[in-house]
Write a protein that holds these residues in place. Structure first.
Motif, PDB file in Angstrom:
ATOM      1  N   ALA A   1      22.116 -20.498  43.255  1.00  0.00           N
ATOM      2  CA  ALA A   1      23.563 -20.382  43.437  1.00  0.00           C
ATOM      3  C   ALA A   1      24.023 -18.925  43.462  1.00  0.00           C
ATOM      4  O   ALA A   1      25.225 -18.663  43.450  1.00  0.00           O
ATOM      5  CB  ALA A   1      24.279 -21.131  42.314  1.00  0.00           C
ATOM      6  N   HIS A   2      23.065 -18.000  43.487  1.00  0.00           N
ATOM      7  CA  HIS A   2      23.355 -16.551  43.546  1.00  0.00           C
ATOM      8  C   HIS A   2      24.188 -16.095  42.359  1.00  0.00           C
ATOM      9  O   HIS A   2      25.088 -15.263  42.483  1.00  0.00           O
ATOM     10  CB  HIS A   2      24.062 -16.198  44.860  1.00  0.00           C
ATOM     11  N   GLN A   3      23.884 -16.639  41.179  1.00  0.00           N
ATOM     12  CA  GLN A   3      24.624 -16.301  39.977  1.00  0.00           C
ATOM     13  C   GLN A   3      23.899 -15.294  39.090  1.00  0.00           C
ATOM     14  O   GLN A   3      24.414 -14.928  38.037  1.00  0.00           O
ATOM     15  CB  GLN A   3      24.906 -17.579  39.174  1.00  0.00           C
ATOM     16  N   LEU A   4      22.712 -14.858  39.497  1.00  0.00           N
ATOM     17  CA  LEU A   4      21.922 -13.952  38.662  1.00  0.00           C
ATOM     18  C   LEU A   4      21.859 -12.551  39.277  1.00  0.00           C
ATOM     19  O   LEU A   4      21.717 -12.422  40.496  1.00  0.00           O
ATOM     20  CB  LEU A   4      20.492 -14.483  38.479  1.00  0.00           C
ATOM     21  N   PRO A   5      21.961 -11.517  38.450  1.00  0.00           N
ATOM     22  CA  PRO A   5      21.866 -10.146  38.962  1.00  0.00           C
ATOM     23  C   PRO A   5      20.426  -9.651  39.057  1.00  0.00           C
ATOM     24  O   PRO A   5      20.178  -8.455  39.013  1.00  0.00           O
ATOM     25  CB  PRO A   5      22.650  -9.354  37.900  1.00  0.00           C
ATOM     26  N   TYR A   6      19.478 -10.568  39.138  1.00  0.00           N
ATOM     27  CA  TYR A   6      18.070 -10.210  39.244  1.00  0.00           C
ATOM     28  C   TYR A   6      17.354 -11.290  40.054  1.00  0.00           C
ATOM     29  O   TYR A   6      17.883 -12.389  40.256  1.00  0.00           O
ATOM     30  CB  TYR A   6      17.414 -10.067  37.863  1.00  0.00           C
ATOM     31  N   LYS A   7      16.138 -10.969  40.496  1.00  0.00           N
ATOM     32  CA  LYS A   7      15.332 -11.880  41.301  1.00  0.00           C
ATOM     33  C   LYS A   7      14.209 -12.455  40.457  1.00  0.00           C
ATOM     34  O   LYS A   7      13.477 -11.727  39.807  1.00  0.00           O
ATOM     35  CB  LYS A   7      14.735 -11.121  42.500  1.00  0.00           C
ATOM     36  N   ILE A   8      14.088 -13.790  40.457  1.00  0.00           N
ATOM     37  CA  ILE A   8      12.987 -14.460  39.760  1.00  0.00           C
ATOM     38  C   ILE A   8      11.819 -14.628  40.730  1.00  0.00           C
ATOM     39  O   ILE A   8      11.985 -15.175  41.822  1.00  0.00           O
ATOM     40  CB  ILE A   8      13.412 -15.837  39.225  1.00  0.00           C
ATOM     41  N   TYR A   9      10.660 -14.147  40.330  1.00  0.00           N
ATOM     42  CA  TYR A   9       9.468 -14.324  41.140  1.00  0.00           C
ATOM     43  C   TYR A   9       8.570 -15.433  40.594  1.00  0.00           C
ATOM     44  O   TYR A   9       8.020 -16.220  41.353  1.00  0.00           O
ATOM     45  CB  TYR A   9       8.682 -13.018  41.219  1.00  0.00           C
ATOM     46  N   THR A  10       8.383 -15.483  39.295  1.00  0.00           N
ATOM     47  CA  THR A  10       7.573 -16.535  38.686  1.00  0.00           C
ATOM     48  C   THR A  10       8.236 -17.016  37.408  1.00  0.00           C
ATOM     49  O   THR A  10       8.934 -16.258  36.725  1.00  0.00           O
ATOM     50  CB  THR A  10       6.148 -16.053  38.336  1.00  0.00           C
ATOM     51  N   ALA A  11       8.002 -18.287  37.063  1.00  0.00           N
ATOM     52  CA  ALA A  11       8.505 -18.849  35.813  1.00  0.00           C
ATOM     53  C   ALA A  11       7.451 -19.814  35.300  1.00  0.00           C
ATOM     54  O   ALA A  11       7.293 -20.923  35.817  1.00  0.00           O
ATOM     55  CB  ALA A  11       9.839 -19.565  36.038  1.00  0.00           C
ATOM     56  N   ALA A  12       6.704 -19.382  34.291  1.00  0.00           N
ATOM     57  CA  ALA A  12       5.557 -20.149  33.809  1.00  0.00           C
ATOM     58  C   ALA A  12       5.794 -20.661  32.394  1.00  0.00           C
ATOM     59  O   ALA A  12       6.369 -19.976  31.555  1.00  0.00           O
ATOM     60  CB  ALA A  12       4.295 -19.289  33.836  1.00  0.00           C
ATOM     61  N   VAL A  13       5.315 -21.869  32.138  1.00  0.00           N
ATOM     62  CA  VAL A  13       5.344 -22.430  30.796  1.00  0.00           C
ATOM     63  C   VAL A  13       4.210 -21.808  29.994  1.00  0.00           C
ATOM     64  O   VAL A  13       3.053 -21.839  30.408  1.00  0.00           O
ATOM     65  CB  VAL A  13       5.181 -23.962  30.842  1.00  0.00           C
ATOM     66  N   ALA A  14       4.516 -21.212  28.854  1.00  0.00           N
ATOM     67  CA  ALA A  14       3.470 -20.613  28.017  1.00  0.00           C
ATOM     68  C   ALA A  14       2.460 -21.680  27.613  1.00  0.00           C
ATOM     69  O   ALA A  14       2.823 -22.820  27.313  1.00  0.00           O
ATOM     70  CB  ALA A  14       4.093 -19.982  26.776  1.00  0.00           C
ATOM     71  N   THR A  15       1.188 -21.304  27.619  1.00  0.00           N
ATOM     72  CA  THR A  15       0.122 -22.255  27.337  1.00  0.00           C
ATOM     73  C   THR A  15       0.302 -22.962  26.002  1.00  0.00           C
ATOM     74  O   THR A  15      -0.023 -24.139  25.860  1.00  0.00           O
ATOM     75  CB  THR A  15      -1.237 -21.533  27.353  1.00  0.00           C
ATOM     76  N   ASP A  16       0.834 -22.251  25.006  1.00  0.00           N
ATOM     77  CA  ASP A  16       0.999 -22.840  23.676  1.00  0.00           C
ATOM     78  C   ASP A  16       2.391 -23.436  23.447  1.00  0.00           C
ATOM     79  O   ASP A  16       2.737 -23.804  22.326  1.00  0.00           O
ATOM     80  CB  ASP A  16       0.703 -21.797  22.602  1.00  0.00           C
ATOM     81  N   GLY A  17       3.198 -23.516  24.497  1.00  0.00           N
ATOM     82  CA  GLY A  17       4.520 -24.111  24.368  1.00  0.00           C
ATOM     83  C   GLY A  17       5.517 -23.268  23.611  1.00  0.00           C
ATOM     84  O   GLY A  17       6.531 -23.775  23.134  1.00  0.00           O
ATOM     85  N   SER A  18       5.256 -21.952  23.538  1.00  0.00           N
ATOM     86  CA  SER A  18       6.140 -21.068  22.777  1.00  0.00           C
ATOM     87  C   SER A  18       7.330 -20.576  23.569  1.00  0.00           C
ATOM     88  O   SER A  18       8.185 -19.875  23.020  1.00  0.00           O
ATOM     89  CB  SER A  18       5.343 -19.864  22.262  1.00  0.00           C
ATOM     90  N   GLY A  19       7.429 -20.915  24.851  1.00  0.00           N
ATOM     91  CA  GLY A  19       8.561 -20.494  25.658  1.00  0.00           C
ATOM     92  C   GLY A  19       8.202 -20.380  27.120  1.00  0.00           C
ATOM     93  O   GLY A  19       7.160 -20.875  27.566  1.00  0.00           O
ATOM     94  N   LEU A  20       9.090 -19.722  27.864  1.00  0.00           N
ATOM     95  CA  LEU A  20       8.862 -19.459  29.285  1.00  0.00           C
ATOM     96  C   LEU A  20       8.483 -17.999  29.478  1.00  0.00           C
ATOM     97  O   LEU A  20       8.976 -17.130  28.758  1.00  0.00           O
ATOM     98  CB  LEU A  20      10.121 -19.754  30.101  1.00  0.00           C
ATOM     99  N   GLN A  21       7.637 -17.734  30.458  1.00  0.00           N
ATOM    100  CA  GLN A  21       7.264 -16.382  30.837  1.00  0.00           C
ATOM    101  C   GLN A  21       7.761 -16.165  32.264  1.00  0.00           C
ATOM    102  O   GLN A  21       7.239 -16.764  33.205  1.00  0.00           O
ATOM    103  CB  GLN A  21       5.752 -16.192  30.750  1.00  0.00           C
ATOM    104  N   VAL A  22       8.795 -15.345  32.398  1.00  0.00           N
ATOM    105  CA  VAL A  22       9.485 -15.199  33.674  1.00  0.00           C
ATOM    106  C   VAL A  22       9.297 -13.787  34.212  1.00  0.00           C
ATOM    107  O   VAL A  22       9.610 -12.799  33.529  1.00  0.00           O
ATOM    108  CB  VAL A  22      10.995 -15.508  33.523  1.00  0.00           C
ATOM    109  N   GLY A  23       8.771 -13.682  35.423  1.00  0.00           N
ATOM    110  CA  GLY A  23       8.593 -12.400  36.093  1.00  0.00           C
ATOM    111  C   GLY A  23       9.784 -12.113  36.987  1.00  0.00           C
ATOM    112  O   GLY A  23      10.131 -12.920  37.859  1.00  0.00           O
ATOM    113  N   VAL A  24      10.458 -10.976  36.761  1.00  0.00           N
ATOM    114  CA  VAL A  24      11.673 -10.637  37.507  1.00  0.00           C
ATOM    115  C   VAL A  24      11.595  -9.194  37.990  1.00  0.00           C
ATOM    116  O   VAL A  24      10.718  -8.432  37.588  1.00  0.00           O
ATOM    117  CB  VAL A  24      12.930 -10.817  36.623  1.00  0.00           C
ATOM    118  N   ASP A  25      12.538  -8.825  38.855  1.00  0.00           N
ATOM    119  CA  ASP A  25      12.560  -7.446  39.337  1.00  0.00           C
ATOM    120  C   ASP A  25      13.300  -6.525  38.375  1.00  0.00           C
ATOM    121  O   ASP A  25      13.018  -5.323  38.314  1.00  0.00           O
ATOM    122  CB  ASP A  25      13.175  -7.376  40.740  1.00  0.00           C
TER     123      ASP A  25
END
Length: 453
Positions: free
Chosen positions: A142-166
């Motif tokens: 929806a173009h609501q973020l001031p950054y670009k998301i490239y990857t969004a991975a579930v942490a192997t141990d379920g401790s959170g999300l790992q998100v790669g951005v610019d």
């Protein structure tokens, strides 16, 4: 620390640099127990020997994963196969319910050895992690973020999300800062999104020749691992399938390979010599495989309609039957049979360690920009750099059990941290491979593997 993510289509296909997940941390090595194989030693075994170790663990993972996503979704987070220790680690938000969870897994498959399940604590359920990820992706769409998301991975141990951005700082500014203890790397910033901890990090961008002729210009029925070309770029054949409603055959390859309506063929002319795969790109085409009928951006997959196929995979020296499809789980080992890797003297690439079973990444191809849900793997845990190469796109990713294979998906992308160049062609081979999963692809297109072998 980031690494570049790149299409692995082939010379002539658009190869835009994309971002990837951060490099996994390396744990301090511990002394091996007597007679205990390390993951590197298991990865160095033959696929058949690997199967004897992994097959019981794969069955446990499949049963636990299904139970976790259905009846136990209120406590299930993630799981990981621990091949060296011969167990499956299951992460639950409420470990006190371990007995109930294991009972649910046994109801899925009564034959699994439940004593090989270890239950560990997770901070978030998979349901909550996916909800947070979907929230972020919806905001971006929806173009609501001031950054670009490239990857969004579930942490192997379920401790959170790992998100790669610019722009990690911009990402952090728009969220609630989390405890510094939740930061997984010095270069990362942690925050809360929809009640879930999110780590934002900056993304960066010998085999024999007896089977070569078959890989290069096979004839119908076509199988996974065959050469595909439209005369301008190369990819590899992936999942030989039939439409469930009428048994019409379709070959499935990567969606970024060829545009809708394109006629696709095998290789033409003389079979390339080993190490010179890209010398064969002459604008010529061989035997007709099919025409691109339908494309799925989210699964980076497309169907080729035209010729018959068999549910087999083209290995280094012969073919092997593919008798089922399944999901990949953290800690498992898989193979890929891409044409590029084969002709660059790597044969069928096995010993690929599943490092993240749930990663979403962004790619831009001829049909637009897509958030793709897939799996990440590497061979770096075995000190082997090669995982995938340009031209392997679309090929089958699979596991080995005896003389048969289980389809896990199709190659979608490759990434660093370092790449390997060939002559003037630039970066051709990569340390990490990303693939989309066979059950999801087949389900999307309403298909199943072609049972003929």
């Amino acid at each position: 620390m980031g690494r570049p993510l790149t299409y692995i289509a082939g010379i002539g296909a658009a190869a835009l640099a994309l971002a990837a997940a951060t490099v996994p941390q390396t744990a301090t090595a511990q002394p091996a127990e007597p007679n205990k194989l390390t993951l590197a030693q298991i990865a160095a075994l033959s696929p058949e020997a690997q199967g004897r170790i992994l097959d019981p663990l794969r069955a446990i993972a499949a049963a636990a994963g299904q139970a976790g996503k259905t009846t136990e979704a209120d406590i299930y987070s993630s799981l990981k196969i621990d091949a060296p220790d011969g167990r499956v680690d299951v992460y639950l938000t409420d470990p006190s319910k371990a007995a109930d969870f294991i009972k649910a897994a046994k109801q899925v498959n009564k034959h699994i050895d439940a004593t090989r399940i270890t239950v560990l604590h997770a901070q978030y359920t998979l349901r909550a992690l996916h909800a947070a990820r979907n929230h972020l992706l919806a905001q971006e769409a929806a173009h609501q973020l001031p950054y670009k998301i490239y990857t969004a991975a579930v942490a192997t141990d379920g401790s959170g999300l790992q998100v790669g951005v610019d722009k990690p700082d911009s990402a952090l500014a728009g969220t609630t800062r989390a405890s510094s203890a939740t930061a997984r790397r010095d270069s990362s910033t942690a925050a809360n999104v929809s009640g879930v901890s999110v780590t934002f990090s900056k993304s960066q961008h010998a085999t024999t020749t007896s089977w070569s002729d078959t890989k290069w210009h096979d004839s119908s029925p076509y199988i996974g691992g065959d050469q595909l070309t439209d005369g301008n770029s190369y990819c590899s054949a992936g999942l030989p399938a039939v439409r469930t409603s009428d048994n019409k055959p379709f070959m499935i390859t990567a969606g970024h390979c060829f545009t809708t309506g394109t006629e696709v063929f095998t290789g033409a002319g003389a079979t390339p010599t080993m190490g010179h795969y890209y010398d064969g790109l002459t604008g010529s085409t061989g035997n007709y495989v099919g025409t691109v009928a339908s494309v799925s951006g989210p699964w980076d997959a497309e169907t080729l309609s035209g010729s018959n196929n068999n549910s087999d995979e083209s290995d280094s020296t012969t073919w092997h039957p593919v008798t089922s499809s399944g999901y990949s789980y953290n800690g498992d080992l898989v193979c890929q049979d891409g044409v590029a890797s084969f002709f660059m003297q790597q044969g069928t690439v096995c010993g690929i360690d599943v490092t993240n079973q749930d990663i979403t990444y962004s790619i831009t191809d001829w049909s637009g920009t897509h958030n793709v849900r897939g799996v990440e793997g590497t061979r770096l845990s075995s000190n082997i750099p090669w995982a995938v190469a340009h031209g392997d796109s679309g090929t089958m990713v699979f596991s080995v059990s005896g003389s048969t294979r289980q389809a896990r998906g199709i190659d979608s992308a490759g990434s660093g941290p370092c790449c390997y160049s060939y002559g003037t062609q630039g970066d051709m081979a990569f340390n990490y491979i990303l693939w989309t999963e066979a059950p999801d692809i087949l389900g999307h297109f309403g298909m199943k593997l072609n049972p003929a072998t």
